[in-house]
Design a protein around this motif. Structure first.
Motif, PDB file in Angstrom:
ATOM      1  N   VAL A 166       0.838  -1.197   0.000  1.00  0.00           N
ATOM      2  CA  VAL A 166       0.000   0.000   0.000  1.00  0.00           C
ATOM      3  C   VAL A 166       0.875   1.250   0.000  1.00  0.00           C
ATOM      4  CG1 VAL A 166      -1.780   1.313   1.214  1.00  0.00           C
ATOM      5  CG2 VAL A 166      -1.842  -1.204   1.259  1.00  0.00           C
ATOM      6  N   LEU A 167       0.562   2.171  -0.909  1.00  0.00           N
ATOM      7  CA  LEU A 167       1.224   3.478  -0.971  1.00  0.00           C
ATOM      8  C   LEU A 167       0.275   4.525  -0.399  1.00  0.00           C
ATOM      9  CD1 LEU A 167       3.474   5.405  -1.912  1.00  0.00           C
ATOM     10  CD2 LEU A 167       2.342   5.478  -4.144  1.00  0.00           C
ATOM     11  N   ASP A 168       0.675   5.158   0.686  1.00  0.00           N
ATOM     12  CA  ASP A 168      -0.113   6.196   1.354  1.00  0.00           C
ATOM     13  C   ASP A 168       0.420   7.565   0.922  1.00  0.00           C
ATOM     14  OD1 ASP A 168      -1.098   8.108   3.112  1.00  0.00           O
ATOM     15  OD2 ASP A 168      -0.708   6.955   4.926  1.00  0.00           O
ATOM     16  N   ILE A 169      -0.382   8.296   0.136  1.00  0.00           N
ATOM     17  CA  ILE A 169       0.018   9.623  -0.311  1.00  0.00           C
ATOM     18  C   ILE A 169      -1.033  10.630   0.146  1.00  0.00           C
ATOM     19  CG2 ILE A 169      -0.943   9.075  -2.613  1.00  0.00           C
ATOM     20  CD1 ILE A 169       1.770  11.729  -1.717  1.00  0.00           C
ATOM     21  N   GLU A 170      -0.595  11.596   0.954  1.00  0.00           N
ATOM     22  CA  GLU A 170      -1.519  12.577   1.534  1.00  0.00           C
ATOM     23  C   GLU A 170      -1.044  14.016   1.362  1.00  0.00           C
ATOM     24  OE1 GLU A 170      -2.554  11.581   5.605  1.00  0.00           O
ATOM     25  OE2 GLU A 170      -1.871   9.517   5.284  1.00  0.00           O
ATOM     26  N   LYS A 171       0.262  14.218   1.201  1.00  0.00           N
ATOM     27  CA  LYS A 171       0.825  15.563   1.196  1.00  0.00           C
ATOM     28  C   LYS A 171       1.169  16.022  -0.228  1.00  0.00           C
ATOM     29  CE  LYS A 171       0.909  15.866   5.717  1.00  0.00           C
ATOM     30  NZ  LYS A 171       0.053  16.820   6.447  1.00  0.00           N
ATOM     31  N   LEU A 172       1.148  17.336  -0.406  1.00  0.00           N
ATOM     32  CA  LEU A 172       1.594  17.932  -1.666  1.00  0.00           C
ATOM     33  C   LEU A 172       3.066  18.320  -1.548  1.00  0.00           C
ATOM     34  CD1 LEU A 172      -1.460  20.208  -2.493  1.00  0.00           C
ATOM     35  CD2 LEU A 172      -0.813  18.064  -3.609  1.00  0.00           C
ATOM     36  N   PRO A 173       3.790  18.299  -2.658  1.00  0.00           N
ATOM     37  CA  PRO A 173       5.220  18.640  -2.614  1.00  0.00           C
ATOM     38  C   PRO A 173       5.433  20.129  -2.384  1.00  0.00           C
ATOM     39  CG  PRO A 173       4.510  18.313  -4.868  1.00  0.00           C
ATOM     40  CD  PRO A 173       3.335  17.935  -4.012  1.00  0.00           C
ATOM     41  N   ARG A 174       6.564  20.457  -1.784  1.00  0.00           N
ATOM     42  CA  ARG A 174       6.928  21.858  -1.563  1.00  0.00           C
ATOM     43  C   ARG A 174       7.812  22.403  -2.681  1.00  0.00           C
ATOM     44  NH1 ARG A 174       8.054  19.862   3.677  1.00  0.00           N
ATOM     45  NH2 ARG A 174      10.299  20.013   3.239  1.00  0.00           N
ATOM     46  N   HIS A 175       8.614  21.515  -3.286  1.00  0.00           N
ATOM     47  CA  HIS A 175       9.639  22.004  -4.206  1.00  0.00           C
ATOM     48  C   HIS A 175       9.550  21.375  -5.599  1.00  0.00           C
ATOM     49  CE1 HIS A 175      11.279  23.745  -0.609  1.00  0.00           C
ATOM     50  NE2 HIS A 175      11.512  22.562  -0.079  1.00  0.00           N
ATOM     51  N   GLN A 176       8.409  20.828  -5.937  1.00  0.00           N
ATOM     52  CA  GLN A 176       8.258  20.261  -7.266  1.00  0.00           C
ATOM     53  C   GLN A 176       6.808  20.406  -7.708  1.00  0.00           C
ATOM     54  OE1 GLN A 176       8.259  15.869  -7.505  1.00  0.00           O
ATOM     55  NE2 GLN A 176       8.506  15.839  -5.261  1.00  0.00           N
ATOM     56  N   SER A 177       6.582  20.208  -8.999  1.00  0.00           N
ATOM     57  CA  SER A 177       5.238  20.334  -9.548  1.00  0.00           C
ATOM     58  C   SER A 177       4.429  19.074  -9.268  1.00  0.00           C
ATOM     59  CB  SER A 177       5.316  20.565 -11.055  1.00  0.00           C
ATOM     60  OG  SER A 177       5.831  19.396 -11.697  1.00  0.00           O
ATOM     61  N   ILE A 178       3.128  19.177  -9.479  1.00  0.00           N
ATOM     62  CA  ILE A 178       2.258  18.013  -9.329  1.00  0.00           C
ATOM     63  C   ILE A 178       2.629  16.942 -10.351  1.00  0.00           C
ATOM     64  CG2 ILE A 178      -0.109  17.168  -9.501  1.00  0.00           C
ATOM     65  CD1 ILE A 178       0.461  18.708  -6.959  1.00  0.00           C
ATOM     66  N   ASP A 179       2.981  17.363 -11.553  1.00  0.00           N
ATOM     67  CA  ASP A 179       3.386  16.390 -12.575  1.00  0.00           C
ATOM     68  C   ASP A 179       4.631  15.628 -12.132  1.00  0.00           C
ATOM     69  OD1 ASP A 179       1.303  17.021 -14.241  1.00  0.00           O
ATOM     70  OD2 ASP A 179       2.439  18.470 -15.436  1.00  0.00           O
ATOM     71  N   SER A 180       5.579  16.312 -11.515  1.00  0.00           N
ATOM     72  CA  SER A 180       6.786  15.643 -11.018  1.00  0.00           C
ATOM     73  C   SER A 180       6.431  14.689  -9.881  1.00  0.00           C
ATOM     74  CB  SER A 180       7.806  16.681 -10.544  1.00  0.00           C
ATOM     75  OG  SER A 180       8.277  17.454 -11.628  1.00  0.00           O
ATOM     76  N   LEU A 181       5.503  15.097  -9.035  1.00  0.00           N
ATOM     77  CA  LEU A 181       5.042  14.214  -7.961  1.00  0.00           C
ATOM     78  C   LEU A 181       4.470  12.926  -8.540  1.00  0.00           C
ATOM     79  CD1 LEU A 181       4.172  13.523  -5.034  1.00  0.00           C
ATOM     80  CD2 LEU A 181       2.051  14.770  -5.512  1.00  0.00           C
ATOM     81  N   LYS A 182       3.657  13.042  -9.564  1.00  0.00           N
ATOM     82  CA  LYS A 182       3.037  11.864 -10.168  1.00  0.00           C
ATOM     83  C   LYS A 182       4.086  10.938 -10.778  1.00  0.00           C
ATOM     84  CE  LYS A 182      -1.379  14.138 -11.144  1.00  0.00           C
ATOM     85  NZ  LYS A 182      -2.315  14.619 -12.204  1.00  0.00           N
ATOM     86  N   VAL A 183       5.135  11.517 -11.345  1.00  0.00           N
ATOM     87  CA  VAL A 183       6.229  10.699 -11.873  1.00  0.00           C
ATOM     88  C   VAL A 183       6.869   9.900 -10.739  1.00  0.00           C
ATOM     89  CG1 VAL A 183       8.531  10.769 -12.897  1.00  0.00           C
ATOM     90  CG2 VAL A 183       6.706  12.194 -13.852  1.00  0.00           C
ATOM     91  N   GLY A 184       7.102  10.560  -9.609  1.00  0.00           N
ATOM     92  CA  GLY A 184       7.687   9.873  -8.463  1.00  0.00           C
ATOM     93  C   GLY A 184       6.790   8.780  -7.932  1.00  0.00           C
TER      94      GLY A 184
END
Length: 274
Positions: A166-184
């Motif tokens: 299970v991957l728990d994702i709740e927070k938004l990134p501080r230093h990257q875009s949403i698109d970069s977050l989705k890549v990660g």
């Protein structure tokens, strides 16, 4: 030249009392509005943050037992971490309604280097029960995704009959875009899926799911948290719904998260590791 004396009105003007001054009236209005918004905070949270195409039975006014009654035919379970400091596993069997606790998720890791201090103990204790068990990773958006995947992989040993990772994702990134977050996120999911041979489950809040995940990760099972709505029908795209963080269970000191699987116990087995 002699000036004509100015005649003054003998009636002196009365000043506006303080309590009817404009600043005071504004303060009163703001106070009344604040009280009103506070009393409606749960409903506002639903409409502003958790709104979906489905109509809830009502905003969260019902007790846990009422929610369970509506979904009585489904399977129920818990999720725990080091924040549940004391668990008496011998007493951990039923919800307050008498429904059996059929599954439990335990936090395993967080970020690239943290292991939950209770994970290994709780994982072993869960093995001694009749509950199906799963392990989740708390994802930190500002840390390397592959390092986080490796942290989970080295910590969690899954076997047939366990839940997928299970991957728990709740927070938004501080230093990257949403698109970069989705890549990660995708890199974590791919790495973990390759290791365990099964698609991971994604956990998040309903608002986060609707805003950032629903359209890009539709091939994954979802475990969604929403404490402000009481649904007759759970979204068919949700495998699990976390219905409260304030469950009171015999055997656990303090509050605990309670979840419902979107199906019967027989259906639940289809989600487990083969």
């Amino acid at each position: 030249m002699t000036r004509k004396p100015v005649r003054r009105n003998s009636k002196t003007s009365k000043s506006t009392p303080f309590y009817w001054s404009k600043p005071f009236i504004v303060i009163v209005i703001v106070f009344i509005l604040s009280v009103f918004l506070y009393t409606k905070r749960d409903a506002l949270a639903y409409y502003l943050s958790f709104k979906t195409d489905r109509v809830p039975l009502e905003t969260r006014q019902a007790s846990l037992s009422e929610v369970i009654k509506v979904h009585n035919e489904k399977a129920f379970g818990l999720d725990v971490s080091e924040y549940q400091e004391r668990i008496n596993w011998d007493l951990l069997s039923d919800l307050e309604t008498g429904n059996p606790i059929e599954f439990i998720f335990i936090r395993a890791t967080a970020g690239s280097n943290k292991t939950d201090s209770k994970f290994h103990k709780y994982w072993g204790k869960a093995r001694e029960t009749n509950m199906y068990q799963g392990a989740y990773h708390y994802y930190r958006p500002n840390e390397n995704s592959i390092d986080q995947a490796n942290n989970y992989i080295k910590t969690v040993k899954l076997k047939k009959g366990d839940f997928p990772p299970v991957l728990d994702i709740e927070k938004l990134p501080r230093h990257q875009s949403i698109d970069s977050l989705k890549v990660g996120l995708q890199r974590w999911l791919d790495k973990v899926e390759k290791h365990y041979g099964v698609k991971p489950i994604i956990y998040s809040s309903e608002s986060y799911y609707n805003d950032f995940l629903k359209n890009d990760f539709e091939d994954y099972p979802f475990w969604i948290a929403n404490y402000t709505a009481f649904y007759h029908d759970i979204d068919s795209d949700w495998s699990l719904w976390q219905i409260t963080e304030n469950g009171k269970i015999e055997g656990i000191r303090g509050c605990v998260d309670v979840n419902v699987y979107n199906g019967t116990t027989k259906d639940l087995k289809e989600l487990l590791m083969k």
